[in-house]
Motif scaffolding. Structure first.
Motif, short mmCIF file in Angstrom:
data_model
loop_
_atom_site.label_atom_id
_atom_site.label_comp_id
_atom_site.label_asym_id
_atom_site.label_seq_id
_atom_site.Cartn_x
_atom_site.Cartn_y
_atom_site.Cartn_z
N LYS A 1 -86.39 19.74 56.89
CA LYS A 1 -86.07 20.87 57.77
C LYS A 1 -85.79 22.07 56.90
N ASN A 2 -85.84 23.25 57.50
CA ASN A 2 -85.61 24.50 56.79
C ASN A 2 -84.92 25.46 57.75
N ASP A 3 -83.63 25.70 57.53
CA ASP A 3 -82.85 26.57 58.41
C ASP A 3 -82.93 28.04 58.00
N THR A 4 -83.61 28.34 56.91
CA THR A 4 -83.68 29.72 56.43
C THR A 4 -84.89 30.43 57.02
N SER A 5 -84.94 31.72 56.81
CA SER A 5 -86.06 32.51 57.34
C SER A 5 -87.25 32.53 56.40
N ALA A 6 -87.05 32.08 55.16
CA ALA A 6 -88.12 32.09 54.17
C ALA A 6 -88.68 30.67 54.00
N PRO A 7 -89.96 30.55 53.65
CA PRO A 7 -90.52 29.22 53.42
C PRO A 7 -89.91 28.58 52.18
N ALA A 8 -89.73 27.27 52.22
CA ALA A 8 -89.24 26.52 51.06
C ALA A 8 -90.39 25.73 50.46
N PRO B 1 -91.94 25.08 56.23
CA PRO B 1 -91.71 26.30 57.01
C PRO B 1 -90.35 26.26 57.71
N GLN B 2 -89.97 27.40 58.24
CA GLN B 2 -88.74 27.44 59.02
C GLN B 2 -88.89 26.52 60.23
N THR B 3 -87.84 25.73 60.49
CA THR B 3 -87.88 24.82 61.64
C THR B 3 -86.91 25.31 62.70
N PRO B 4 -87.27 25.16 63.98
CA PRO B 4 -86.42 25.68 65.06
C PRO B 4 -85.15 24.85 65.23
N PRO B 5 -84.06 25.46 65.65
CA PRO B 5 -82.81 24.72 65.87
C PRO B 5 -82.94 23.62 66.91
N THR B 6 -83.86 23.79 67.87
CA THR B 6 -84.01 22.79 68.92
C THR B 6 -84.67 21.51 68.41
N ALA B 7 -85.46 21.61 67.36
CA ALA B 7 -86.11 20.43 66.76
C ALA B 7 -86.18 20.63 65.25
N PRO B 8 -84.99 20.56 64.59
CA PRO B 8 -84.93 20.98 63.19
C PRO B 8 -85.72 20.11 62.22
N TRP B 9 -85.85 18.83 62.50
CA TRP B 9 -86.53 17.95 61.57
C TRP B 9 -88.01 17.82 61.89
N THR B 10 -88.83 17.90 60.88
CA THR B 10 -90.27 17.77 61.05
C THR B 10 -90.83 16.92 59.93
N THR B 11 -91.96 16.30 60.17
CA THR B 11 -92.63 15.48 59.15
C THR B 11 -93.87 16.21 58.68
N ILE B 12 -93.98 16.42 57.38
CA ILE B 12 -95.17 17.04 56.82
C ILE B 12 -95.86 16.04 55.91
N SER B 13 -97.17 16.19 55.74
CA SER B 13 -97.97 15.24 54.98
C SER B 13 -98.88 15.96 54.00
N VAL B 14 -99.03 15.39 52.82
CA VAL B 14 -99.95 15.91 51.81
C VAL B 14 -100.58 14.73 51.08
N PRO B 15 -101.81 14.91 50.55
CA PRO B 15 -102.39 13.85 49.74
C PRO B 15 -101.80 13.89 48.33
N THR B 16 -101.76 12.78 47.68
CA THR B 16 -101.31 12.74 46.29
C THR B 16 -102.51 12.60 45.36
N THR B 17 -102.29 12.86 44.10
CA THR B 17 -103.26 12.49 43.09
C THR B 17 -103.21 10.97 42.90
N THR B 18 -104.04 10.44 42.07
CA THR B 18 -104.04 9.00 41.82
C THR B 18 -102.78 8.60 41.08
#
Length: 628
Positions: free
Chosen positions: A551-558, A575-592
């Protein structure tokens, strides 16, 4: 001091309360037979045994047991044991109160607790106690009357009159076979000796109170030990204190299990501002009386003196200033909290000895042993620095404290129980304080016993799998993690090193996290440049999809970078997350990722994010970053 395999200990204890008791049973069963303890004595600046071998006492305080301190029990608004008792007496009879305290004393510290302390390699226990445990139950009822009416000066006067009468009629501390204080000391001596551990007897709450802080000394009026006179003009509380130590000495004078007599814990604010002298004259006079009284009985135990200002300032308390004929076997104490561990740091007052440099200089100048009777209430980083600095100088120490409700700085953590003023709360308290119900703070133990450069896993972590953010490795700042504020070295700066003060005791800020699924906690307040390390095992080489619950409670991206052995394997833009649903799951691929044991590092590029967990799942196709 011996140390243990903390990774193995973690696997044994994690998520299993009953296994804690099993662990102690295993240690007890496999431990060597207790060696015979011998009387300790001072030899120059050293403490030695009967054979002349140096003994450096390192151990734990068992505070909160024989004197309840409010912050240990999370009853802060009550502020002292007398006020706790006063609150209980609103709904309980005197007998019910006595029965509750008997039950509390029977459960808070037991042989199992002492065995666990010994299993960590410690060789002593400091036993803080209240003088009222050496009163009979009938005599304690008179003290209860003051607890019921703390603002009634007549109630206090009547209690002092009773004490005076008992003192003059030799009715104080006389029934050694039945008084609670003697019985408990005898039990602790037996438990400790069986594990080759010494005991330091500490009068933590002296008659009348040795300072202002009633949480520490349970006084009804500040500084009454130094001021209160009876109808005959005697400093009656001081007379009673001397009488108590005479009785203790008579019982234990030839007992080698007792390492030291700690006459009075932490006298403080004994100064001109409070109507007393400004040169410790009152403290010097009482210490001289106490030493003389003990030596008069041919008792040569080490005696531990505590200076003014919470145990540290010794103007006119040095050996040459005491009005005594026998200056042997005197040890000088320091209590180290919230001060620098830098060995070069000095206090301009040579008689203020809580800094390591001053401790060493004082020992050298006066050729007396020095000992740190209390230290703790800080972060693991501070603990490790303090222990390593003191150990390097062969200065013993005793950590504060064994147990604390929801405490992250103690050896054992007691679960929350509610309110001590309700029957339900008391029932839960009496259950939760038992050893088998307590959780070891393994990171604290590792900081106190581990090597300076050690980094050990807090949990067994594997890829693929889920890694909870708060299960980073144990070790010092700059080794297991990097945090800008990892220790408190200025008593005036009260900001916590861990903003949440939960789960772990490092500089890493941790908050309670109700988001599901999680382990109940999350790393928060991460500043740019900070990082945490995790020891992980990659069971199968390959590429993975990395998911992160953030989650990100600030106005700037972390932005967070995930590294494996210093090589970036994925970047998380939060990204900034809304107070109503502060937690989000993000996904990225890794290297080997190569198979084997590695260091996984979470590095903060741009601040603002909080992290609950990372999850690695096998992947055969690239994954674009997204949220849900």
């Amino acid at each position: 001091m011996k140390t243990f395999d903390w990774q193995r200990l973690s696997r044994r204890l994690r998520g299993s309360w009953p296994s804690l008791a099993l662990l102690v049973l295993l240690f007890s069963a496999s431990g060597a037979q207790a060696q015979k303890l011998t009387m300790l004595r001072a030899q120059g600046g050293k403490v030695v045994d009967a054979g002349g071998k140096e003994v450096v006492l390192r151990g734990f305080n068992v505070g909160g047991w024989l004197l309840q301190e409010s912050y240990i029990l999370k009853t802060d608004t009550l502020d002292s044991q007398a006020r706790i008792r006063g609150g209980l007496l609103r709904t309980m009879s005197d007998k019910e109160l006595e029965d509750f305290y008997a039950d509390y004393r029977a459960k808070f510290v037991t042989k199992a607790d002492i065995d666990f302390v010994a299993a960590q390699g410690f060789n002593c226990v400091r036993l803080p106690f209240h003088y009222d445990l050496f009163l009979t139950r009938a005599q304690r009822l008179e003290r209860n009357k003051v607890s019921r009416r703390p603002r009634d000066s007549k109630a206090l006067d009547a209690y002092v009159q009773s004490l005076t009468q008992w003192y003059d009629q030799n009715q104080l501390f006389t029934d050694a076979q039945n008084l609670d204080g003697f019985r408990v000391i005898d039990e602790v001596l037996s438990w400790c000796a069986a594990r080759n551990m010494y005991v330091i007897l500490d009068l933590h709450a002296a008659p009348g109170g040795q300072g202002f802080d009633r949480n520490i000394n349970d006084n009804f009026l500040p500084l009454d030990l130094w001021k209160r006179k009876d109808a005959k003009g005697r400093l009656i509380y001081q007379d009673i204190t001397v009488r108590l130590w005479e009785k203790l000495s008579a019982r234990y004078q030839n007992d080698p299990r007792v390492a030291m007599y700690d006459f009075i814990n932490e006298p403080h604010k004994v100064n001109a501002e409070n109507g007393l002298s400004n040169d410790n004259a009152e403290i010097s006079a009482l210490y001289s009386r106490l030493i003389t009284a003990v030596r008069r009985q041919n008792d040569q135990h080490l005696v531990l003196l505590e200076g003014n200002g919470y145990g540290n300032e010794y103007t006119n308390l040095t050996p040459d200033k005491l009005q005594i004929s026998d200056r042997r076997n005197i040890v000088y104490n320091a209590h180290r909290y919230w001060c620098p561990n830098d060995p070069a740091a000095t206090d301009p007052n040579p008689n203020q000895i809580n800094l390591i440099n001053n401790l060493v200089a004082f020992r050298t100048k006066w050729q007396v042993p020095v000992w740190v009777g209390e230290t703790g209430e800080n972060s693991n980083e501070w603990f490790a620095g303090a222990v390593q600095g003191l150990n390097a100088q062969n200065i013993g120490w005793c950590h504060w404290n064994l147990k604390r409700v929801e405490g992250v700085t103690s050896l054992l953590r007691v679960r929350a129980y509610g309110s001590i003023l309700t029957p339900e709360g008391r029932t839960a308290l009496l259950r939760n304080i038992q050893f088998k119900e307590c959780l070891p703070n393994r990171d604290v133990i590792a900081a106190l016993t581990g090597p300076a450069t050690a980094r050990t896993p807090y949990a067994a972590l594997s890829i693929p799998g889920t890694i909870h953010a708060t299960d980073y490795d144990m070790g010092r700042n700059g080794i297991a993690y990097q945090d800008a504020y990892a220790e408190r070295i200025d008593y005036r700066k009260e900001a916590p090193t861990n903003n949440g003060s939960v789960y772990r005791n490092d500089g890493i800020d941790i908050q309670v996290n109700p988001d599901k699924p999680s382990n109940g906690f999350a790393i928060s307040d991460m500043a740019a440049g900070e990082w945490v390390n995790y020891t992980v095992t990659v069971t199968k080489a390959g590429t993975y999809t990395l998911q992160a619950r953030v989650k990100n409670d600030t106005s700037a991206p972390a932005r967070l970078t995930v590294k494996l052995d210093d090589t970036a394997i994925g970047t998380l833009a939060v990204p900034q997350t809304p107070p109503t649903a502060p937690w989000t799951t993000i996904s990225v691929p890794t290297t080997t990722l190569p198979a084997g044991r590695h260091t996984l590092q979470l590095y903060v590029e741009q601040p603002g994010a909080s992290l609950s967990w990372l999850q690695f799942n096998p992947s055969t196709t690239p994954t674009t970053q997204g949220g849900q």
